[in-house]
Design a protein around this motif. Structure first.
Motif, mmCIF file in Angstrom:
data_model
loop_
_atom_site.group_PDB
_atom_site.id
_atom_site.type_symbol
_atom_site.label_atom_id
_atom_site.label_comp_id
_atom_site.label_asym_id
_atom_site.label_seq_id
_atom_site.Cartn_x
_atom_site.Cartn_y
_atom_site.Cartn_z
ATOM 1 N N UNK A 50 0.790 -1.404 -0.020
ATOM 2 C CA UNK A 50 -0.006 0.315 -0.050
ATOM 3 C C UNK A 50 0.825 1.153 0.033
ATOM 4 N N UNK A 51 1.981 1.065 0.352
ATOM 5 C CA UNK A 51 3.067 2.370 0.265
ATOM 6 C C UNK A 51 3.200 2.851 1.659
ATOM 7 N N UNK A 52 3.756 3.998 1.817
ATOM 8 C CA UNK A 52 4.267 4.662 2.982
ATOM 9 C C UNK A 52 4.311 6.031 2.939
ATOM 10 N N UNK A 53 3.986 6.877 4.110
ATOM 11 C CA UNK A 53 4.326 8.296 4.173
ATOM 12 C C UNK A 53 5.448 8.653 4.609
ATOM 13 N N UNK A 54 6.325 9.488 3.700
ATOM 14 C CA UNK A 54 7.514 9.866 4.279
ATOM 15 C C UNK A 54 7.637 11.118 4.967
ATOM 16 N N UNK A 55 8.073 11.159 6.052
ATOM 17 C CA UNK A 55 8.059 12.656 6.925
ATOM 18 C C UNK A 55 9.662 13.027 6.979
#
Length: 189
Positions: free
Chosen positions: A69-74
């Motif tokens: 599903x992916x990822x959120x990169x901060x």
């Protein structure tokens, strides 16, 4: 001219630099002035949990989501970037402080890293229908086949294999519909 096909037997499993996971190193070109470092590196990581990315000072990185599903990169400046579309490249500096939050379960990503003081690299995802051809050339050309089959006069490339071409031009023909990642790299003059 060099032409070499790398398979799973040539790839190397290793822990992340920060110890937070593991990766499968597909290809590593040693840095000419720092043999313990790389000039160019390709890998596929399995990301099973969120957390900080390893720091790679003076390295340019490109990530592609392969599965999941992916990822959120901060990023350290507060910017959040979603890596949720498969095979869409995201570029960033290896020294940037980045942490990730998974958008679902575990995922796999493709990672290109190149040392800035060695050279530069570009990444592209290509799809070909059966019978279509593409000609690739450069100092270093690496082709990772995701699906299908590619043939050249010297042999075939199958899914999960990496073709290395050095100082060569080669025409690849799809014998079945295929999708592949191409990295073209060159040292700085």
């Amino acid at each position: 001219m060099t032409r070499r096909v790398l398979t799973g037997d040539d790839f190397r499993a290793m822990p992340w630099r920060n110890g937070g996971g593991s990766t499968c190193e597909l290809y590593r070109l040693p840095h000419p002035r720092r043999p313990d470092d790389f000039a160019l590196r390709l890998s596929i990581a399995t990301v099973a949990q969120g957390g900080p990315f390893s720091s790679f000072p003076q390295v340019d990185r490109t990530l592609l989501l392969l599965e999941g599903d992916g990822m959120a990169l901060q990023f350290e400046a507060g910017e959040e970037v979603l890596l949720s579309e498969p095979l869409q490249p995201l570029q960033f500096a290896g020294e940037a402080a980045v942490s990730c939050r998974l958008l679902g379960g575990s995922l796999r990503d493709f990672n290109l890293m190149v040392a800035r003081d060695w050279g530069e690299a570009s990444l592209a995802v290509t799809q070909l229908a059966a019978g279509q051809s593409v000609t690739l050339a450069g100092s270093w050309v690496l082709v990772y086949l995701l699906q299908g089959q590619l043939d050249d006069p010297a042999g075939s490339l199958l899914p999960g294999q990496l073709l290395l071409l050095q100082e060569a031009a080669q025409t690849l023909t799809a014998t079945a519909a295929c999708r592949f990642i191409t990295v073209v790299a060159a040292p700085r003059a």
